[in-house]
Design a protein around this motif. Structure first.
Motif, PDB file in Angstrom:
ATOM      1  N   LYS A   1      45.404 -15.070  -1.905  1.00 13.86           N
ATOM      2  CA  LYS A   1      46.205 -14.756  -3.091  1.00 13.86           C
ATOM      3  C   LYS A   1      47.153 -13.590  -2.852  1.00 13.86           C
ATOM      4  O   LYS A   1      47.239 -12.652  -3.649  1.00 13.86           O
ATOM      5  N   ILE A   2      47.853 -13.627  -1.717  1.00 13.07           N
ATOM      6  CA  ILE A   2      48.855 -12.616  -1.406  1.00 13.07           C
ATOM      7  C   ILE A   2      50.138 -13.337  -0.998  1.00 13.07           C
ATOM      8  O   ILE A   2      50.097 -14.484  -0.547  1.00 13.07           O
ATOM      9  N   PRO A   3      51.296 -12.683  -1.141  1.00  9.45           N
ATOM     10  CA  PRO A   3      52.557 -13.317  -0.734  1.00  9.45           C
ATOM     11  C   PRO A   3      52.553 -13.665   0.745  1.00  9.45           C
ATOM     12  O   PRO A   3      51.946 -12.959   1.558  1.00  9.45           O
ATOM     13  N   LEU A   4      53.244 -14.731   1.093  1.00  4.22           N
ATOM     14  CA  LEU A   4      53.305 -15.194   2.479  1.00  4.22           C
ATOM     15  C   LEU A   4      53.851 -14.104   3.402  1.00  4.22           C
ATOM     16  O   LEU A   4      53.304 -13.863   4.481  1.00  4.22           O
ATOM     17  N   ILE A   5      54.923 -13.433   2.998  1.00  8.63           N
ATOM     18  CA  ILE A   5      55.528 -12.399   3.853  1.00  8.63           C
ATOM     19  C   ILE A   5      54.545 -11.258   4.090  1.00  8.63           C
ATOM     20  O   ILE A   5      54.431 -10.742   5.203  1.00  8.63           O
ATOM     21  N   THR A   6      53.824 -10.866   3.056  1.00  6.52           N
ATOM     22  CA  THR A   6      52.823  -9.794   3.206  1.00  6.52           C
ATOM     23  C   THR A   6      51.770 -10.196   4.226  1.00  6.52           C
ATOM     24  O   THR A   6      51.400  -9.405   5.101  1.00  6.52           O
ATOM     25  N   TYR A   7      51.295 -11.440   4.149  1.00 10.90           N
ATOM     26  CA  TYR A   7      50.286 -11.912   5.104  1.00 10.90           C
ATOM     27  C   TYR A   7      50.835 -11.896   6.528  1.00 10.90           C
ATOM     28  O   TYR A   7      50.162 -11.462   7.462  1.00 10.90           O
ATOM     29  N   LEU A   8      52.060 -12.367   6.705  1.00 14.31           N
ATOM     30  CA  LEU A   8      52.662 -12.438   8.045  1.00 14.31           C
ATOM     31  C   LEU A   8      52.796 -11.053   8.667  1.00 14.31           C
ATOM     32  O   LEU A   8      52.493 -10.850   9.846  1.00 14.31           O
ATOM     33  N   VAL A   9      53.231 -10.078   7.882  1.00 14.23           N
ATOM     34  CA  VAL A   9      53.436  -8.726   8.415  1.00 14.23           C
ATOM     35  C   VAL A   9      52.101  -8.032   8.658  1.00 14.23           C
ATOM     36  O   VAL A   9      51.903  -7.359   9.665  1.00 14.23           O
ATOM     37  N   GLN A  10      51.147  -8.200   7.743  1.00 14.27           N
ATOM     38  CA  GLN A  10      49.822  -7.583   7.913  1.00 14.27           C
ATOM     39  C   GLN A  10      49.154  -8.046   9.199  1.00 14.27           C
ATOM     40  O   GLN A  10      48.453  -7.284   9.852  1.00 14.27           O
ATOM     41  N   ASN A  11      49.398  -9.290   9.584  1.00 16.07           N
ATOM     42  CA  ASN A  11      48.741  -9.857  10.759  1.00 16.07           C
ATOM     43  C   ASN A  11      49.648  -9.913  11.980  1.00 16.07           C
ATOM     44  O   ASN A  11      49.341 -10.580  12.970  1.00 16.07           O
ATOM     45  N   ASN A  12      50.769  -9.172  11.918  1.00 16.29           N
ATOM     46  CA  ASN A  12      51.685  -9.055  13.063  1.00 16.29           C
ATOM     47  C   ASN A  12      52.133 -10.422  13.594  1.00 16.29           C
ATOM     48  O   ASN A  12      52.258 -10.622  14.804  1.00 16.29           O
TER      49      ASN A  12
END
Length: 572
Positions: A39-50
């Motif tokens: 339940k987080i934005p796609l961009i946030t997930y991508l950046v959090q996981n490098n």
């Protein structure tokens, strides 16, 4: 029910990122599913996981929606409106109030599809909200600075504030917590030590070394696995610096003949604190002190951020799902073993599972996990802690390190009697881990029937995406380095570090390099026959498990690291 990622239809931003070459389609599908589940934005997930460059994502999203990207570097945290939006909403939606015009509030977001954030902020503030598209990485940094700035925290400290940082021992005796202003006469030393600690945190260092020599004294930081000299204070200050650090960590300042271990908690604000593990060592010219900076957030980065290849990640996840067995993580000191173990524990950490750990000492605090610090002085070693765990109705047990036969035998019995056991060993490869346990005296039968997965790992430096440069290498050199004919024929680009204002000598951050070996029937048979580590390694290769060198070369092919760095961390 689990989502079939291959059936997910990519639309909107996910499709755009694939079209723009920012993501492979398989990665985009997996990220889309994981972001939805979390339940987080796609961009946030991508950046959090490098998984992608935040700047590239921002501009790709801007093109998709026909809007502009605002550079947050043009704003200072103190310029932003205070008290307009609740901190919980800012953290929850990763959204930051930028400025207010009459009844309109302009909100910085990295994902223009995050309509829920705007609606909830509008409901809570009573103001009309407008989204402003920004870079996700810069947004996260600005949010931290903005929220901490309201509490006068580290981000806005100048030299005059350094004496007022609150520190206390990591021990239980809170009544003995020591203020940073212990001795007015030593204010310059207090200020210097606090500055060294704060600069290390700001610079992303993992360790701080205070080192006395006959005619010099130096301070070094370990950043991305490499030590670098930072300061050379006067040698006359050595005793005072040592005493100051020992006071902060509740150690005996009068004892200079034996090593001591302690802990410091540095409170940077009401909501943020950093822990340091402290060790002192008597040397010829005084006490050398090393502080390990402990970052609890590393365990919550998620397995995707650690650098596992997809098949390796699946092997680890499958092993974690087993009700019993042993998972061993091996590698030298500082290779990320603890983070790998705690990432697994974080996945297992649910209300239905009883998890207990024995460590020396516990480096990462994880709520929901029963953590025990072993203390051999009072008779609480790894073996004693393990025996106690088995009487505490455990589901999962983590042993910080298997050091002796007694601990190994108890851990193996636990793995054979319905418990999942995770632990570490100091060996160089998966095959050597098995022979090391045999050399300890563990019966081969017990090893073959209890160990389910072995992970050998190293940490390599990531190339900086902003400045890395292509490198031409002759084919014969590539073959000599270990690349296969097939890899060379397929084609790939090697990169070398350059260096810019965004990185450390061409590198920024680190990535895990892994050898993940599942104990198959064939390998179990070889263990029973007490085969050598060389024969076991050859069998693992034959079954398709990549060794550390092959894993490092894959990271080179992917452009994640350089050949030079791969050689540094996986020398034969």
């Amino acid at each position: 029910m689990a989502t079939n990622k291959s059936n997910v239809t990519l639309t909107g931003l996910a499709r755009r990122f694939v079209e723009d070459g920012l993501l492979e389609e398989a990665v985009a599908r997996d990220a889309f599913v994981q972001a939805s589940q979390n339940k987080i934005p796609l961009i946030t997930y991508l950046v959090q996981n490098n998984l992608a460059d935040s700047g590239g994502l921002a501009y790709s999203a801007a093109m998709e929606f026909g809007v502009s990207v605002l550079d947050l570097n043009a704003f200072l945290p103190e310029m932003l409106p205070e008290g307009v939006v609740d901190e919980k909403l800012i953290r929850k939606h990763n959204a930051l109030p930028l400025y207010k015009r009459g009844n309109r509030l302009f909100i910085a977001v990295s994902d223009p599809t995050n309509i829920q954030a705007l609606d909830e902020i509008k409901f809570n503030t009573g103001l009309s909200t407008d989204a402003v598209l920004v870079d996700e990485a810069k947004l996260r940094t600005m949010i931290d600075a903005y929220l901490e700035g309201q509490e006068g925290s580290m981000g806005n400290l100048d030299d005059a504030d350094l004496e007022g940082i609150e520190t206390e021992s990591g021990e239980d005796d809170d009544d003995d917590a020591v203020s940073a202003n212990t001795d007015v006469d030593d204010a310059p030393i207090v200020k210097f030590v606090n500055k060294m600690l704060l600069d290390a945190i700001r610079g992303g260092a993992s360790d701080i070394h205070f080192e006395p020599y006959e005619k010099a004294y130096r301070v070094r930081y370990r950043t991305d696995g490499i030590l670098k000299e930072i300061a050379r204070p006067s040698i006359k200050l050595a005793p005072k610096i040592a005493a100051r650090v020992k006071i902060m960590s509740q150690l005996d300042i009068s004892e200079r003949r034996v090593p001591q271990d302690g802990r410091i908690k540095m409170k940077l604000s009401k909501t943020k604190a950093i822990d340091f593990r402290v060790n002192t060592l008597p040397t010829l010219w005084g006490e050398k002190i090393v502080l390990r900076i402990l970052d609890p957030s590393q365990a919550k980065m998620g397995i995707d951020a650690l650098g596992y290849e997809e098949d390796q990640k699946q092997l680890y996840m499958d092993a974690l799902k087993q009700p019993q067995g042993m998972i061993l993580v091996t590698g030298p000191t500082g290779s990320g073993k603890t983070v790998s173990l705690y990432t697994g524990l974080n996945i297992l950490n649910t209300p239905e599972v009883n998890i207990s750990t024995a460590e020396d000492p516990a480096e990462i605090n994880l709520e929901g996990v029963n953590q025990v610090n072993v203390n051999n002085r009072v008779g609480l070693g790894f073996a004693e802690a393990l025996r106690a765990f088995l009487r505490q109705d455990p589901d999962v047990i983590m042993v910080g390190e298997i050091r002796d036969l007694e601990t190994a035998n108890i851990a193996i019995k636990a793995a054979q009697t319905g418990h999942l056991v995770l632990s570490t060993l100091h060996t160089n490869s998966a095959a050597e881990t098995l022979t090391r346990m045999m050399n300890m005296g563990v019966p081969a039968f017990n090893i073959a029937t209890s160990v389910s997965l072995i992970i050998a790992q190293r940490l390599g430096r990531r190339l900086c995406n902003a400045c890395k440069q292509p490198l031409d290498v002759p084919k014969d050199v590539l073959l000599k380095e270990g690349f296969t004919e097939e890899q060379i024929e397929t084609g790939f680009t090697l990169y070398r570090p350059k260096g810019c204002d965004k990185c450390n000598g061409g590198y920024k951050g680190r990535v895990g390099i892994y050898e993940v070996v599942k104990i198959t029937e064939a390998l179990a048979s070889m263990i029973m026959e007490e085969a050598s580590s060389i024969k076991i390694a050859k069998q693992a290769q034959a079954e398709g498990f990549r060794n550390l060198r092959q894993a490092a070369l894959r990271k080179v092919i992917e452009g994640v690291t350089s050949l030079e760095e791969a050689n540094r961390v996986t020398k034969d």
